[in-house]
Design a protein around this motif. Structure first.
Motif, short mmCIF file in Angstrom:
data_model
loop_
_atom_site.label_atom_id
_atom_site.label_comp_id
_atom_site.label_asym_id
_atom_site.label_seq_id
_atom_site.Cartn_x
_atom_site.Cartn_y
_atom_site.Cartn_z
N TYR A 1 -4.65 -0.89 -10.83
CA TYR A 1 -3.76 -1.76 -10.06
C TYR A 1 -2.96 -2.66 -10.99
O TYR A 1 -1.74 -2.77 -10.87
CB TYR A 1 -4.59 -2.60 -9.08
CG TYR A 1 -3.78 -3.56 -8.25
CD1 TYR A 1 -2.99 -3.11 -7.20
CD2 TYR A 1 -3.80 -4.93 -8.52
CE1 TYR A 1 -2.24 -4.00 -6.44
CE2 TYR A 1 -3.08 -5.82 -7.76
CZ TYR A 1 -2.29 -5.34 -6.72
OH TYR A 1 -1.55 -6.23 -5.96
N ASP B 1 0.83 -1.21 0.00
CA ASP B 1 0.00 0.00 0.00
C ASP B 1 0.86 1.26 0.00
O ASP B 1 0.56 2.22 -0.71
CB ASP B 1 -0.94 0.02 1.21
CG ASP B 1 -2.09 -0.96 1.08
OD1 ASP B 1 -2.41 -1.37 -0.05
OD2 ASP B 1 -2.68 -1.31 2.13
N GLN C 1 -9.91 -2.78 -5.78
CA GLN C 1 -8.56 -2.45 -6.24
C GLN C 1 -8.08 -3.49 -7.25
O GLN C 1 -7.52 -3.15 -8.29
CB GLN C 1 -7.62 -2.38 -5.03
CG GLN C 1 -6.18 -2.08 -5.36
CD GLN C 1 -5.89 -0.62 -5.50
OE1 GLN C 1 -6.51 0.07 -6.30
NE2 GLN C 1 -4.93 -0.14 -4.75
N THR D 1 -5.76 4.66 -7.69
CA THR D 1 -5.04 3.54 -7.10
C THR D 1 -4.31 3.99 -5.84
O THR D 1 -4.29 3.27 -4.84
CB THR D 1 -4.05 2.94 -8.12
OG1 THR D 1 -4.78 2.54 -9.28
CG2 THR D 1 -3.30 1.75 -7.55
N ASN E 1 -12.47 -3.08 -0.42
CA ASN E 1 -11.47 -2.21 -1.03
C ASN E 1 -10.44 -3.04 -1.82
O ASN E 1 -10.09 -2.68 -2.95
CB ASN E 1 -10.76 -1.37 0.04
CG ASN E 1 -9.82 -0.36 -0.55
OD1 ASN E 1 -10.23 0.56 -1.25
ND2 ASN E 1 -8.53 -0.54 -0.27
N SER F 1 -6.77 1.29 2.01
CA SER F 1 -6.39 -0.06 2.41
C SER F 1 -5.51 -0.04 3.65
O SER F 1 -5.77 -0.76 4.62
CB SER F 1 -5.66 -0.75 1.26
OG SER F 1 -5.17 -2.01 1.66
N ALA G 1 -6.98 4.33 -3.14
CA ALA G 1 -7.39 3.00 -2.66
C ALA G 1 -6.31 2.39 -1.77
O ALA G 1 -6.62 1.71 -0.79
CB ALA G 1 -7.69 2.09 -3.84
#
Length: 156
Positions: free
Chosen positions: A119, A45, A113, A132, A109, A139, A135
């Motif tokens: 992604y 992430d 994603q 992205t 999520n 996350s 998200a």
């Protein structure tokens, strides 16, 4: 007999209630699964959010994603087993309910994603799109919140 009674009467639940060693081992496996999940998902992430740009997503993304999935599977299976020890108590626990809601958010999520083109494009070496990045931030926050809510369960 209700579903809660059936869960509590499951032989695996009886095993954990009757054996401190078995409970300890399943709890340790749950913590290991959580550690693998969070330990893999947070670096991914953070990279998607824009940190560590020198590290190619194509190199680390698939590995971290699979490691997180394995950790999630281990945490979910052992978590269900631990839940079976006292299902009625957990269903009435505000922290447990918060954890389940946050877990649902985190999983939704992840699903959104992974089905989105941003992604996959980022993992293929393309630019990371703003959606992205957002998200990924959601996350990271969601998984940390799940972790905190999980710890909160024992204090409510």
């Amino acid at each position: 007999m209700t579903v809660v009674d059936w869960i509590a009467d499951w032989p695996g639940a009886a095993l954990l209630r009757g054996s401190a060693t078995a409970y300890l081992l399943v709890n340790a496996a749950h913590i290991l699964g959580i550690g693998l999940l969070v330990g893999a998902i947070l670096p991914l992430d953070l990279r998607l959010a824009g940190c560590f740009r020198a590290v190619p997503l194509a190199a680390i993304g698939p590995f971290l994603s699979r490691a997180a999935a394995f950790g999630l599977a281990a945490a979910a299976l052992t978590g269900l087993w631990l839940f079976s020890v006292r299902p009625a108590a957990y269903i009435g626990n505000a922290a447990f309910l918060a954890k389940m809601g946050l877990l649902a958010l985190a999983l939704c999520n992840v699903g959104l994603q992974h089905i989105g083109p941003g992604y996959r494009a980022a993992l293929a070496g393309g630019a990371v799109r703003p959606a992205t990045r957002i998200a990924a931030g959601i996350s990271a926050a969601a998984w940390i919140a799940v972790l905190v809510a999980g710890r909160w369960i024992g204090f409510v």
